[in-house]
Design an enzyme around this catalytic site. Structure first.
Site, PDB file in Angstrom:
ATOM      1  N   LYS A 295      52.274  -1.915  43.089  1.00  0.00           N
ATOM      2  CA  LYS A 295      51.899  -0.539  42.750  1.00  0.00           C
ATOM      3  C   LYS A 295      50.694  -0.165  43.593  1.00  0.00           C
ATOM      4  CE  LYS A 295      50.868   2.540  38.848  1.00  0.00           C
ATOM      5  NZ  LYS A 295      50.701   2.671  37.392  1.00  0.00           N
TER       6      LYS A 295
ATOM      7  N   THR B 196      55.357   3.869  29.941  1.00  0.00           N
ATOM      8  CA  THR B 196      55.561   5.318  30.038  1.00  0.00           C
ATOM      9  C   THR B 196      57.024   5.703  29.937  1.00  0.00           C
ATOM     10  OG1 THR B 196      53.608   5.549  31.392  1.00  0.00           O
ATOM     11  CG2 THR B 196      55.207   7.305  31.546  1.00  0.00           C
TER      12      THR B 196
ATOM     13  N   THR C 102      54.472   0.717  34.407  1.00  0.00           N
ATOM     14  CA  THR C 102      54.328   0.497  35.850  1.00  0.00           C
ATOM     15  C   THR C 102      53.090  -0.307  36.217  1.00  0.00           C
ATOM     16  OG1 THR C 102      53.263   2.656  36.041  1.00  0.00           O
ATOM     17  CG2 THR C 102      55.623   2.546  36.508  1.00  0.00           C
ATOM     18  N   ASP C 103      52.089  -0.363  35.333  1.00  0.00           N
ATOM     19  CA  ASP C 103      50.824  -0.992  35.722  1.00  0.00           C
ATOM     20  C   ASP C 103      51.012  -2.432  36.206  1.00  0.00           C
ATOM     21  OD1 ASP C 103      49.496   1.299  35.200  1.00  0.00           O
ATOM     22  OD2 ASP C 103      48.081   0.446  33.764  1.00  0.00           O
TER      23      ASP C 103
END
Lengths: 621, 437
Positions: free
Chosen positions: B259, B104, B180-181
């Protein structure tokens, strides 16, 4: 003059892209601080309005609460679009004979003034075209959109603005007319008609701020001016009239400036040395705070910054508004002969330093931040240059006195780009057929029905239908209350309740109003007492019973009535003997002072007449 | 208006018009639409043409057989071009290197497809993130261009190698932009793979795409770039929003971070304790356990052996399926329940696996807290079956460490010893009731 109108109405269906209620709340939750920056639109061009806002470098403080969730915090993607809100928008499209699009695409409209946590407002075009008849004239409808309302601004200063999130995401139906309106009065009539049509869907929010109008005004030779967010419908005509006058003045000034060969000298000159003696006012405090005072020369502008005395409009004020929008407190200009900053020969020293002759004007800006001063003077120079062209297109804020003030440049089409988190929404023929089969009653039909079924006077009917009271009127009448009493309550008695100095406005539920009317019907108190009971309810009493008692209006019993009447007659027995039955009028006043609102006036009068008759029948001594 | 072209079906022509072509349509209800042709949304209905109207709104119009159309001139003139540029020259200080991997933070909305596409190269990145240059020189090295769910262990090795090269070129610190995943996996992997770091390796991402004014990407990246210049750190960390505000950022140890939310800006959380530090507008605050820089040179300590796996136990998981899953692996990390348990029917395959040299290690799917085999009978039986209990390691960190350990030892005992020995500060050892220890 051409006037177009955009009506924005909040819809009471829950929020547009999440499951939050569409209600404003006072309760506060978590607070967080954000910054926004302008992002490129789809064509990789930055919109002028968006870039202007982002350049101010503000922080935004948001407070959430029971009416907002992660979606409003910009911490979760939008949930699917609220289908009921969409039905309301589509119903409006059908009522206005607009053409709904076949597939709705939700867009992002870049707004970086902090009023949207995401930096954009979600908006979708629902339908185009259409027509609306008002007073024999057919007005063109341009478009019907469904969009999110913005966050509520609750405070702030020049570096941080505070918002509450409860209003953010409430659905708004936006109806835009073509420029077919030609006067302020007509603008108001069109707004009233659209408002009544919106309310006919029975899904709109009511109360102050739930419907807002944007005005687009232009005159021959002028430019489109957008006056954004008018909440007071009664001032709509005033805004139009004043804007027409302002544009006429601007065109007149242009002619004068051109005739004089006026120009704008963009050179910024430091005049701090000329102002060192200043001891008072914002200029002095800026300089003493280590700031700067810079000036701009406007050759040929002298005397035009403050004329004419006959109106509120001044070219100097236009320049000042642009300077303020760029982040400073204001300007000082050479036509302000009474300005503190120019007293004591300062004006002459400045004129010398700036090498001005009698026809030339100057604008002075002082602030602790030199960058702000330079930005403000650049804005002033740009606005002054525009004065040579006539009317610059811009967005203006309405002021409470009917004037308006520059707020920002007109937004362009580049503000819109797709909301990729929401898939396109098909508008099926079946859906339109379902809505068409249950279209609400139009305002004209409502007026005819009220006159026919309840025999109400035309003006009263008009007030009910266009004053936004039709839904409550119908509901109370359906509950069995008398139409006359309901109309009086909604049109006269409720609006007369004094506003609360602080706290939320008094918005009684239909249940409460029903209870109030029932109480008068059952004789718990007399209908003359309604204003007093309403005042008690507005002050926070939660039940009608409580309010009636607090108002001291519980119905006087037969004993109390007889006792008060006997007491008054006893006190005034001489008067009764002298004037006989003619003593009724003065005595009635005395009795009413004690029993007003606690017993029907006719019953009191009967009791008093009987008492007087009894006394007169007594043998005299 | 007359219909152009000879095709009897206007849809067949309109669907193939070049993007950006301006057209005027008259639909079957007589309404005229003019605008620019956009590709239909991937979720659009049949025969729906997406038009960008002159007002800027996009709409979908169903193209029936009676629709008439006409080509218009080129695209409408854009509004005034305003390019926002940062003012003032860079303020000096040492150079840092930025490695990009996609995700992202390095993507923007593609208006042609409506989806998200990667930022193409250095110029566009600096265009999007002018604040990157605010504090000094930044060298940008594109390494990968994938969404982080597509990253694999070989990518971790590639990235680690690029970080070593960056330090070799004299970088004071390294920033890695990352989806970020799986950023927590990569940060753990780099923590085990990189040794003798002379400066920080800072992973950073965004939860909101950078094309929106509210993106957390710019502020996260700016904070990461500031941290990369900090001379007190010699380890792999993750920098992301500490809360919902744009003015505070948390510094997480690469092996502790996970996360924990799918959408929030503050999704990244240090498990079992507070973050290593925080960053605000004025200062970088670091806690006592930050690993200081080594004198270098930075080294890549590979390889990874991908014959390790992570299996989350759940009620109803058949022992037969788990047995199948274990086949072909040299090691398995179990994310067990509570203190580190699985149903007792699994004891059989676990005994068989450990007997043939497969390392079976236990972590907790609670994520917070330790595993401990001594509290309940099941734990004691699992311990006797040969399960290695990994204290407070996150399941993901344990999995990554397993791959590294398998790459560095051949005997199961040696692998187990590596697993239990602290390498990158991954064991917290001491957890307190709230106040930082």
């Amino acid at each position: 003059m051409k006037v177009g109108l955009e009506v924005h109405q909040q819809i009471a269906t829950g929020k547009l892209f999440c499951a939050c209620p569409s209600e404003l709340v006072e309760e506060e939750g978590a607070t967080f601080v954000r910054r926004l920056r302008s992002a490129s639109g789809e064509d990789r061009y930055v919109d002028a309005a968006a870039a202007f806002q982002a350049s101010r470098g503000l922080s935004y403080r948001y407070t959430d609460g029971p009416s907002s969730c992660l979606v409003e915090c910009d911490e979760e993607p939008p949930r699917p679009l609220n289908e009921t809100a969409l039905d309301v928008a589509l119903t409006m499209a059908l009522l206005l004979e607009s053409r709904p699009v076949d597939e709705i695409e939700v867009m992002r409209k870049i707004v970086v003034d902090g009023s949207n946590t995401s930096g954009f407002q979600r908006t979708a075009l629902i339908a185009v075209g259409g027509r609306l008849e008002v007073g024999g004239t057919t007005h063109e409808i341009l478009s019907i959109c469904l969009e999110e309302d913005a966050a509520r601004k609750v405070g702030g200063d020049r570096s941080e603005v505070a918002f509450r999130l409860d209003r953010l995401g409430i659905p708004l139906v936006e109806i835009a007319t073509g420029p077919t309106i030609t006067s302020g009065a007509e603008a108001r009539e069109v707004a009233l008609e659209i408002g009544a049509l919106l309310r006919s869907t029975r899904r709109v929010r009511r109360g102050i701020g739930t419907i807002r109008e944007d005005l687009n005004v232009s005159i021959e030779g002028g430019h489109r001016i957008e006056i954004k967010g008018v909440q007071e419908l009664r001032l709509l005509g005033e805004y139009v009239a004043r804007e027409e006058r302002r544009q006429q003045l601007l065109l007149g000034w242009r002619e004068e400036l051109r005739a004089r060969g006026a120009r704008v000298d963009p050179t910024v000159i430091d005049v701090g040395a000329e102002l060192t003696g200043a001891t008072q006012g914002p200029v002095a405090s800026a300089l003493h705070g280590g700031g700067v005072a810079l000036a701009l020369r406007l050759p040929g502008f002298a005397g035009l910054l403050s004329t004419p005395a006959s109106t509120d409009e001044r070219l100097g004020r236009e320049l000042a508004d642009h300077a303020r929008a760029a982040g400073v407190g204001g300007i000082v200009h050479s036509d302000e002969t009474t300005a503190a900053a120019l007293a004591g020969g300062v004006a002459d020293r400045l004129r010398d330093a700036l090498k001005l002759d009698a026809h030339d004007a100057f604008v002075l800006v002082a602030d602790r931040s030199e960058a702000k001063v330079r930005r403000a003077l650049a804005a002033v120079a740009k606005r002054a240059q525009a004065a040579l062209e006539g009317v610059p297109g811009e967005t203006r804020d309405p002021l409470p006195d009917g004037r308006s003030r520059y707020s920002r440049p007109l937004p362009g089409r580049d503000r819109l780009y797709p909301e990729t988190d929401v898939p396109p929404i098909p508008v099926s023929p079946e859906r339109l057929a379902r809505l068409r089969a249950s279209l609400p009653e139009r305002p004209a039909a409502s007026r005819a029905r009220l006159a026919r079924e309840h025999g109400l006077a035309p003006e009263l009917v008009r007030q009910i239908v266009y004053g936004g009271e039709l839904d409550r009127f119908d509901e109370l009448v359906e509950r069995g209350r008398s139409a006359g009493a309901v109309a009086r309550l909604l049109i006269q008695e409720l609006p007369a309740v004094p506003p609360r100095p602080d706290g939320p406005p008094f918005e009684p539920s239909v249940e409460l109003l029903d209870g109030l009317l029932r109480a008068t019907e059952s004789g718990a108190f007399s209908k003359e007492g309604i204003p007093a009971v309403l005042a008690e309810l507005a002050a926070g009493r939660t039940t009608v019973d409580d309010a009636v008692h607090r108002a001291g209006l519980h119905r006087a019993g037969a004993d109390e009535l007889a006792r008060v009447v006997e007491q008054v007659v006893g006190q005034q027995i001489e008067l009764v003997r002298q004037r006989g039955e003619a003593a009724f009028s003065p005595l009635m006043g005395d009795v009413m002072r004690q029993l007003r609102g606690r017993r029907d006036g006719r019953e009191i009068a009967d009791e008093l007449r009987r008492a007087i008759a009894r006394r007169l029948a007594e043998p005299s001594h | 208006m007359t219909s152009e072209g000879t095709s009897p079906d206007p849809w067949e022509v309109l669907r193939t018009l070049p993007l950006g072509q301006r057209v005027e349509l008259t639909d079957e209800q007589g309404t005229t639409w003019s605008g620019t042709v956009l590709p239909s949304h991937e979720l659009s209905g049949p025969r729906v043409l997406t038009l960008k109207l002159e007002t800027g709104y996009n709409v979908g119009i169903r193209i029936g057989p009676q629709v008439r159309y006409r080509r218009l001139g080129g695209p409408p003139a854009p509004a005034e071009v305003v390019t926002a540029r940062p003012s003032g020259p860079p303020t000096g200080a040492g150079a840092i290197e930025l490695l990009t991997t996609g995700g992202t933070i390095a993507s923007r909305v593609d208006y042609e497809t409506g989806g998200v596409r990667p930022i193409a190269g250095q110029d566009e990145l600096l265009d999007f993130y002018p604040e990157l240059r605010a504090e000094g020189t930044v060298r940008i090295t594109p390494v990968l261009d994938v969404l982080s769910e597509n990253l694999t262990p070989p990518d971790w090795l590639t990235l680690a190698g690029k970080a070593v090269e960056a330090f070799g070129r004299g970088a004071q610190g390294v920033v890695i932009t990352h989806g970020t995943d799986t950023m927590g996996f990569t940060s753990a992997a780099l923590s085990f793979l990189l040794v003798d770091l002379p400066g920080p390796v800072v992973l950073v991402g965004a939860q909101r795409s950078p094309d929106r004014p509210s993106s957390d990407g710019p502020s996260n990246l700016h904070a990461a770039a500031r941290l990369a210049r900090d001379r007190r750190i010699g380890e792999v960390v993750v920098v992301m929003h500490e809360g919902l505000s744009d003015d505070r950022f948390a510094v997480h140890r690469g092996t502790w971070v996970r996360k924990m939310h799918s959408t929030r800006r503050d999704a990244f959380v240090s498990r079992n304790g507070p973050p290593l530090g925080s960053i605000d507008a004025n200062e970088i605050h670091l806690g006592p356990w930050v690993r200081p820089p080594a004198s270098g040179p930075a080294r890549l300590d590979g390889p990874l052996d991908a014959r390790g796996a992570l299996l989350s136990f759940y009620p109803g998981l058949p022992a037969s399926r788990a047995r199948q899953f274990a086949e072909g692996h040299r090691g398995i990390v179990l994310a067990g329940t509570g203190l580190g348990h699985v149903a007792t029917e699994h004891l059989g395959w676990i005994r068989e696996a450990t007997a043939r040299g497969v390392v079976v290690a236990m972590t907790t799917q609670c994520l917070e807290g330790i595993v401990d085999p001594f509290v309940y009978a099941t734990g004691r039986e699992l311990l006797r079956a040969g399960v290695t209990y990994l204290d407070d390691l996150l399941p993901e960190t344990a999995y990554v460490k397993l791959l590294w350990a398998l790459g560095h030892a051949s005997s199961p005992d040696a692998v187990r010893e590596l697993l239990l020995r602290d390498r990158a500060g991954e064991f917290l050892r001491r957890r307190t009731a709230g106040v930082p220890p």
